[in-house]
Design a protein around this motif. Structure first.
Motif, mmCIF file in Angstrom:
data_model
loop_
_atom_site.group_PDB
_atom_site.id
_atom_site.type_symbol
_atom_site.label_atom_id
_atom_site.label_comp_id
_atom_site.label_asym_id
_atom_site.label_seq_id
_atom_site.Cartn_x
_atom_site.Cartn_y
_atom_site.Cartn_z
ATOM 1 N N ALA A 244 17.026 19.834 -9.911
ATOM 2 C CA ALA A 244 15.804 19.240 -9.361
ATOM 3 C C ALA A 244 14.910 20.316 -8.760
ATOM 4 C CB ALA A 244 16.159 18.189 -8.310
ATOM 5 N N ALA A 245 15.531 21.285 -8.075
ATOM 6 C CA ALA A 245 14.759 22.387 -7.499
ATOM 7 C C ALA A 245 14.203 23.287 -8.595
ATOM 8 C CB ALA A 245 15.639 23.197 -6.555
ATOM 9 N N MET A 246 15.009 23.564 -9.613
ATOM 10 C CA MET A 246 14.556 24.417 -10.700
ATOM 11 C C MET A 246 13.329 23.821 -11.390
ATOM 12 S SD MET A 246 16.709 25.991 -13.934
ATOM 13 C CE MET A 246 17.146 24.389 -14.630
ATOM 14 N N THR A 247 13.359 22.519 -11.603
ATOM 15 C CA THR A 247 12.232 21.849 -12.261
ATOM 16 C C THR A 247 10.935 22.033 -11.479
ATOM 17 O OG1 THR A 247 13.661 20.190 -13.271
ATOM 18 C CG2 THR A 247 11.344 19.617 -13.028
ATOM 19 N N GLU A 248 11.010 21.871 -10.173
ATOM 20 C CA GLU A 248 9.812 22.009 -9.335
ATOM 21 C C GLU A 248 9.367 23.467 -9.216
ATOM 22 O OE1 GLU A 248 7.933 19.485 -8.212
ATOM 23 O OE2 GLU A 248 9.325 18.317 -9.450
ATOM 24 N N LEU B 138 15.445 19.616 -3.464
ATOM 25 C CA LEU B 138 16.878 19.383 -3.294
ATOM 26 C C LEU B 138 17.134 18.093 -2.526
ATOM 27 C CD1 LEU B 138 18.235 22.955 -2.437
ATOM 28 C CD2 LEU B 138 18.444 21.722 -4.589
ATOM 29 N N LEU B 139 16.327 17.836 -1.517
ATOM 30 C CA LEU B 139 16.496 16.610 -0.734
ATOM 31 C C LEU B 139 16.250 15.388 -1.594
ATOM 32 C CD1 LEU B 139 16.979 15.202 1.968
ATOM 33 C CD2 LEU B 139 14.538 15.471 2.460
ATOM 34 N N ARG B 140 15.171 15.415 -2.369
ATOM 35 C CA ARG B 140 14.839 14.268 -3.216
ATOM 36 C C ARG B 140 15.792 14.126 -4.395
ATOM 37 N NH1 ARG B 140 10.584 15.550 -5.609
ATOM 38 N NH2 ARG B 140 9.899 17.448 -4.547
ATOM 39 N N GLY B 141 16.343 15.245 -4.848
ATOM 40 C CA GLY B 141 17.218 15.199 -6.016
ATOM 41 C C GLY B 141 18.697 15.234 -5.689
ATOM 42 N N GLY C 43 25.711 17.394 -2.904
ATOM 43 C CA GLY C 43 24.285 17.624 -3.113
ATOM 44 C C GLY C 43 23.494 17.496 -1.831
ATOM 45 N N VAL C 44 23.874 16.529 -1.006
ATOM 46 C CA VAL C 44 23.193 16.334 0.280
ATOM 47 C C VAL C 44 23.414 17.539 1.182
ATOM 48 C CG1 VAL C 44 23.126 14.957 2.389
ATOM 49 C CG2 VAL C 44 23.247 13.823 0.160
#
Length: 233
Positions: A52-56, A76-79, A85-86
């Motif tokens: 998720a972070a890589m995508t953004e 990371l928080l949203r994904g 993961g949290v």
């Protein structure tokens, strides 16, 4: 790159390489996953969270360090997927908070940022258990901070390499710190995944971008799921 400092573009590259590293080893992490629940998905969850972070980050051309760190923490928080993961998102949230103080981060700034991440994660977990990703991140970050206090001129590369070295020693101890891990005969999956991400980040810091591909599970490192009774969960 011994004296290189981390700017926004480099931090972006480091996180992306970390995401690729955990994606490559996610099945190895899954094989270790017995705590808190032996559901074999820690590697998948950590990989999806980092993806998720890589995508953004791939949408950012030349970000400042604060922008790259904030984007990482927010994504990371949203994904975030699963407990691992949290916690990963919390670790990077603390890192982002500290990196806001500088346009570039040297070794000691990185060490302090990693410690801030640990403090953020511990504050958010109601009952932190030893022998987990929290332990590995705490022990390794504290060693880095102490090293910087003794030698303030340490580079970011030296600090991150030391974090990984001490993190691996802490990871080896997790099998003895948690009765569930000890019974299964494995180290903590989340701690292993965290160090895998840091190793990818160190590669990027050194200018190394590996051709990564999904790896086969390491059978010798796999947990003995049959040794885990229901009451251990």
């Amino acid at each position: 790159m011994a004296d290189q400092k981390i700017n926004g573009a480099l931090f972006r590259s480091m996180v992306i390489e970390g995401a690729l590293a955990i994606a490559e080893k996610k099945e190895q992490v899954n094989e270790l996953n017995v705590f808190p629940v032996p559901d074999g998905d820690t590697g998948t969850n950590m990989s999806m969270t980092m993806a998720a972070a890589m995508t953004e980050l791939e949408k950012l051309a030349e970000p400042t360090l604060a922008k790259a760190a904030d984007t990482t923490a927010s994504a990371l928080l949203r994904g975030a997927r699963g407990n691992s993961g949290v916690i990963l998102s919390l670790l990077f949230r603390g890192v982002a908070k500290k990196l806001h103080e500088s346009e570039e981060a040297g070794g000691c700034e990185l060490a302090l940022a990693l410690r801030e991440g640990v403090e953020t994660a511990y504050k958010a977990v109601m009952k932190p258990a030893e022998g987990t990703i929290l332990t590995v991140s705490r022990v390794s970050a504290q060693h880095a901070v102490e090293a910087c206090q003794a030698e303030p001129e340490l580079s970011a590369e030296q600090v991150l390499a030391a974090v990984i070295e001490h993190g691996k020693a802490a990871l080896d101890e997790t099998v003895h710190q948690n009765p569930v891990l000890e019974k299964a005969g494995v180290v903590d999956a989340g701690g292993f995944g965290y160090l895998t991400i840091l190793e990818g980040m160190l590669d990027a810091l050194r200018g190394i971008h590996k051709e990564r591909k999904a790896a086969e599970p390491a059978a010798k490192a796999a947990a003995d799921f049959g040794a885990i009774a229901d009451e251990d969960i």
